[in-house]
Design a protein around this motif. Structure first.
Motif, PDB file in Angstrom:
ATOM      1  N   PHE A 121       0.877  -1.176   0.000  1.00 14.96           N
ATOM      2  CA  PHE A 121       0.000   0.000   0.000  1.00 14.96           C
ATOM      3  C   PHE A 121       0.915   1.227   0.000  1.00 14.96           C
ATOM      4  CE2 PHE A 121      -2.849  -3.261   1.589  1.00 14.96           C
ATOM      5  CZ  PHE A 121      -4.005  -2.987   0.870  1.00 14.96           C
ATOM      6  N   GLN A 145       1.339   4.351   2.363  1.00 17.03           N
ATOM      7  CA  GLN A 145       1.972   4.262   3.686  1.00 17.03           C
ATOM      8  C   GLN A 145       3.432   4.704   3.649  1.00 17.03           C
ATOM      9  OE1 GLN A 145       0.713   3.664   6.585  1.00 17.03           O
ATOM     10  NE2 GLN A 145      -1.320   2.864   6.100  1.00 17.03           N
ATOM     11  N   PHE A 188      -3.165  -5.687  11.950  1.00 20.02           N
ATOM     12  CA  PHE A 188      -3.612  -5.682  10.553  1.00 20.02           C
ATOM     13  C   PHE A 188      -2.386  -5.460   9.651  1.00 20.02           C
ATOM     14  CE2 PHE A 188      -6.824  -3.788  13.354  1.00 20.02           C
ATOM     15  CZ  PHE A 188      -7.922  -4.606  13.145  1.00 20.02           C
ATOM     16  N   TYR A 207      -0.659  -7.043   7.355  1.00 19.31           N
ATOM     17  CA  TYR A 207      -0.582  -7.409   5.923  1.00 19.31           C
ATOM     18  C   TYR A 207       0.798  -7.998   5.595  1.00 19.31           C
ATOM     19  CZ  TYR A 207      -1.617  -6.804   0.878  1.00 19.31           C
ATOM     20  OH  TYR A 207      -1.816  -6.993  -0.466  1.00 19.31           O
ATOM     21  N   ASP A 232      -1.946 -10.457  11.980  1.00 11.31           N
ATOM     22  CA  ASP A 232      -2.890 -10.390  10.857  1.00 11.31           C
ATOM     23  C   ASP A 232      -3.730 -11.661  10.881  1.00 11.31           C
ATOM     24  OD1 ASP A 232      -3.039  -8.564   8.078  1.00 11.31           O
ATOM     25  OD2 ASP A 232      -3.916 -10.565   7.906  1.00 11.31           O
ATOM     26  N   ALA A 233      -4.974 -11.527  10.388  1.00  8.39           N
ATOM     27  CA  ALA A 233      -5.887 -12.669  10.429  1.00  8.39           C
ATOM     28  C   ALA A 233      -5.590 -13.698   9.353  1.00  8.39           C
ATOM     29  CB  ALA A 233      -7.316 -12.157  10.252  1.00  8.39           C
ATOM     30  N   ALA A 234      -4.894 -13.289   8.298  1.00 10.54           N
ATOM     31  CA  ALA A 234      -4.728 -14.186   7.145  1.00 10.54           C
ATOM     32  C   ALA A 234      -3.368 -14.883   7.188  1.00 10.54           C
ATOM     33  CB  ALA A 234      -4.888 -13.404   5.844  1.00 10.54           C
ATOM     34  N   GLU A 280      -4.065 -14.137  13.951  1.00 12.72           N
ATOM     35  CA  GLU A 280      -5.051 -14.014  15.031  1.00 12.72           C
ATOM     36  C   GLU A 280      -5.969 -12.833  14.717  1.00 12.72           C
ATOM     37  OE1 GLU A 280      -5.017 -15.316  19.104  1.00 12.72           O
ATOM     38  OE2 GLU A 280      -6.799 -15.003  17.848  1.00 12.72           O
ATOM     39  N   ASP A 281      -7.135 -12.847  15.279  1.00 14.84           N
ATOM     40  CA  ASP A 281      -8.014 -11.683  15.210  1.00 14.84           C
ATOM     41  C   ASP A 281      -7.384 -10.568  16.056  1.00 14.84           C
ATOM     42  OD1 ASP A 281     -10.584 -10.241  14.880  1.00 14.84           O
ATOM     43  OD2 ASP A 281     -10.714 -10.585  17.041  1.00 14.84           O
ATOM     44  N   ALA A 282      -7.305  -9.355  15.482  1.00 14.06           N
ATOM     45  CA  ALA A 282      -6.558  -8.276  16.136  1.00 14.06           C
ATOM     46  C   ALA A 282      -7.094  -7.976  17.539  1.00 14.06           C
ATOM     47  CB  ALA A 282      -6.601  -7.023  15.265  1.00 14.06           C
ATOM     48  N   ASP A 318      -3.555  -0.437  11.182  1.00 16.60           N
ATOM     49  CA  ASP A 318      -4.105   0.059   9.916  1.00 16.60           C
ATOM     50  C   ASP A 318      -5.333  -0.786   9.571  1.00 16.60           C
ATOM     51  OD1 ASP A 318      -4.330   1.413   7.474  1.00 16.60           O
ATOM     52  OD2 ASP A 318      -3.030  -0.003   6.431  1.00 16.60           O
ATOM     53  N   PRO A 322      -8.874  -2.303   8.317  1.00 16.93           N
ATOM     54  CA  PRO A 322      -9.764  -2.132   7.165  1.00 16.93           C
ATOM     55  C   PRO A 322     -11.170  -1.750   7.639  1.00 16.93           C
ATOM     56  CG  PRO A 322      -9.540  -4.454   7.701  1.00 16.93           C
ATOM     57  CD  PRO A 322      -8.669  -3.706   8.678  1.00 16.93           C
ATOM     58  N   GLY A 326     -13.533  -6.764   8.217  1.00 20.21           N
ATOM     59  CA  GLY A 326     -12.577  -7.862   8.129  1.00 20.21           C
ATOM     60  C   GLY A 326     -13.088  -9.044   8.917  1.00 20.21           C
ATOM     61  N   ARG A 327     -12.338 -10.121   8.842  1.00 23.82           N
ATOM     62  CA  ARG A 327     -12.696 -11.348   9.558  1.00 23.82           C
ATOM     63  C   ARG A 327     -11.474 -11.912  10.236  1.00 23.82           C
ATOM     64  NH1 ARG A 327     -17.696 -14.660   9.118  1.00 23.82           N
ATOM     65  NH2 ARG A 327     -18.992 -13.356   7.835  1.00 23.82           N
ATOM     66  N   GLY A 328     -11.616 -12.330  11.483  1.00 22.65           N
ATOM     67  CA  GLY A 328     -10.545 -13.050  12.156  1.00 22.65           C
ATOM     68  C   GLY A 328     -10.490 -14.478  11.637  1.00 22.65           C
ATOM     69  N   TRP A 360     -14.747  -8.009  12.185  1.00 18.05           N
ATOM     70  CA  TRP A 360     -14.230  -6.668  12.470  1.00 18.05           C
ATOM     71  C   TRP A 360     -15.030  -5.671  11.653  1.00 18.05           C
ATOM     72  CZ3 TRP A 360     -11.439  -3.437  15.304  1.00 18.05           C
ATOM     73  CH2 TRP A 360     -11.113  -2.201  14.748  1.00 18.05           C
TER      74      TRP A 360
HETATM   75  C1  LIG Z   1      -5.417  -2.514   4.717  1.00 14.79           C
HETATM   76  S1  LIG Z   1      -4.582  -4.061   5.021  1.00 14.79           S
HETATM   77  C2  LIG Z   1      -3.303  -3.393   6.008  1.00 14.79           C
HETATM   78  C3  LIG Z   1      -2.159  -2.808   5.203  1.00 14.79           C
HETATM   79  C4  LIG Z   1      -0.821  -2.723   5.941  1.00 14.79           C
HETATM   80  N1  LIG Z   1      -0.915  -1.864   7.103  1.00 14.79           N
HETATM   81  C5  LIG Z   1       0.312  -2.245   5.022  1.00 14.79           C
HETATM   82  O1  LIG Z   1       0.539  -1.034   4.904  1.00 14.79           O
HETATM   83  O2  LIG Z   1       0.929  -3.083   4.363  1.00 14.79           O
HETATM   84  C6  LIG Z   1      -5.726  -4.872   6.099  1.00 14.79           C
HETATM   85  C7  LIG Z   1      -5.241  -6.207   6.696  1.00 14.79           C
HETATM   86  O3  LIG Z   1      -6.111  -6.531   7.786  1.00 14.79           O
HETATM   87  C8  LIG Z   1      -6.224  -7.935   7.887  1.00 14.79           C
HETATM   88  N2  LIG Z   1      -7.418  -8.226   8.703  1.00 14.79           N
HETATM   89  C9  LIG Z   1      -8.723  -8.130   8.360  1.00 14.79           C
HETATM   90  N3  LIG Z   1      -9.526  -8.446   9.402  1.00 14.79           N
HETATM   91  C10 LIG Z   1      -8.712  -8.733  10.448  1.00 14.79           C
HETATM   92  C11 LIG Z   1      -8.939  -9.102  11.800  1.00 14.79           C
HETATM   93  N4  LIG Z   1     -10.163  -9.248  12.299  1.00 14.79           N
HETATM   94  N5  LIG Z   1      -7.851  -9.269  12.602  1.00 14.79           N
HETATM   95  C12 LIG Z   1      -6.588  -9.140  12.118  1.00 14.79           C
HETATM   96  N6  LIG Z   1      -6.310  -8.793  10.828  1.00 14.79           N
HETATM   97  C13 LIG Z   1      -7.359  -8.590  10.005  1.00 14.79           C
HETATM   98  C14 LIG Z   1      -6.263  -8.404   6.463  1.00 14.79           C
HETATM   99  O4  LIG Z   1      -5.889  -9.772   6.358  1.00 14.79           O
HETATM  100  C15 LIG Z   1      -5.279  -7.438   5.781  1.00 14.79           C
HETATM  101  O5  LIG Z   1      -4.000  -8.014   5.703  1.00 14.79           O
END
Ligand SMILES: C[S@@+](CC[C@H](N)C(=O)[O-])C[C@H]1O[C@@H](n2cnc3c(N)ncnc32)[C@H](O)[C@@H]1O
Length: 277
Positions: A88, A91, A114, A116, A135-137, A163-165, A185, A187, A190-192, A198
């Motif tokens: 992104f 940033q 979050f 990424y 991050d959740a993914a 993990e879920d944030a 950061d 979104p 989102g989903r954990g 989220w």
């Molecule tokens: C906008 S991106 C963040 C970009 C990052 N800050 C960067 O500059 O590279 C959002 C991230 O949030 C994660 N995400 C979404 N829901 C989440 C949750 N409930 N808990 C943790 N991470 C989550 C997604 O997997 C994604 O990687």
């Protein structure tokens, strides 16, 4: 000095044309307002991403070794089914801020929620901070680890958490763990990994409140950004300042933007940051 291999060439009609790590990419961006500039060759794109039906489709072939080399760290890029490529670029102002920060970050404990593909985590690690990256993914956390490896930061003290944030933050509070540096950061939605939902408009206040507790008495730096329509930088500032109650330090809030050579600005979110002085 950091180097950003990125240029926004043009945007408009819900698309943007960018040169990312040497590759010209054209992709749909619902938030890209207005018309396109005259004299810009959109046909030069080597990669094109758009929604076709309910699928995201990429046309063109990305280089096998497509990289975004900032200097302090590098990110491996690839087109993904979400329409993202692993960075992104809006940033970059924050990576620059971390790189130039007058506070010695060596050994400070940072949490990056979050996170990424790890750009901000690696930016902090390159200044010597110990980072917990959340991050959740699972797939993006593996990608972030690979980025640490190619950035020669694999031996840095980084913990990689899938993990879920909000769940992770609550668990850290229960364990009594504390942090000096807070980065998030989030979104809009989102989903954990266990289906936790989220929703920024509902959960942001609670997250900020919990993060203020997590850094109570030892906070050195805060960096909070978001990309949710209707959530402005002054609101971010007000909510963080109300909870964190800084009695010194330097805070600033601003809109994140990307600029074209023809001086058009593409709104790309909002940010509040603060550092101890
Ligand atoms: C906008 S991106 C963040 C970009 C990052 N800050 C960067 O500059 O590279 C959002 C991230 O949030 C994660 N995400 C979404 N829901 C989440 C949750 N409930 N808990 C943790 N991470 C989550 C997604 O997997 C994604 O990687």
């Amino acid at each position: 000095m950091l180097n950003y291999p990125y240029e926004l060439l043009d945007f408009g009609r819900h698309e943007k044309l960018e040169c990312i790590g040497g590759v010209v990419v054209r992709r749909e961006t619902p938030s890209a307002p207005g018309g396109k500039a005259s004299g810009v060759d959109w046909g030069q794109a080597e990669l094109r991403g758009r929604e076709v039906g309910d699928k995201y489709r990429w046309d063109g072939v990305a280089p096998a070794d497509w990289r975004f080399d900032v200097g302090d760290f590098q990110l491996q890029l690839k087109p993904t089914p979400s329409g993202q490529v692993g960075v992104f670029p809006e940033q970059s102002v924050n990576w620059h801020w971390i790189n130039q920060c007058p506070v010695d970050l060596t050994g400070l404990k940072a949490i990056n929620l979050f996170g990424y593909t790890g750009a901000t985590t690696l930016s902090l690690a390159s200044r010597g901070a110990q980072v917990v990256h959340v991050d959740a993914a699972k797939s993006v956390v593996s990608w972030a680890r690979a980025n640490a490896q190619s950035s020669e930061l694999a031996d840095s003290p980084i913990r990689w958490i899938v993990e879920d944030a909000l769940t992770f933050v609550k668990r850290e509070l229960k364990r009594g763990n504390k942090y000096d540096i807070i980065v998030a950061d989030p979104p809009s939605f989102g989903r954990g990994p266990n289906g936790e939902r989220w929703k920024l408009q509902r959960d942001l206040f609670h997250l900020i409140e919990s993060l203020s507790e997590l850094s109570r008495g030892r906070c050195k730096m805060v960096l909070l950004s978001c990309h949710t329509p209707g959530v402005g930088h002054l609101q971010l500032r007000r909510e963080v300042e109300n909870q964190f109650k800084f009695d010194s330090g330097v805070g600033s809030s601003f809109a994140l933007e990307l600029h074209t050579p023809k001086k058009k600005s593409l709104p790309s979110g909002n940010c509040f940051r603060w550092v101890v002085d």
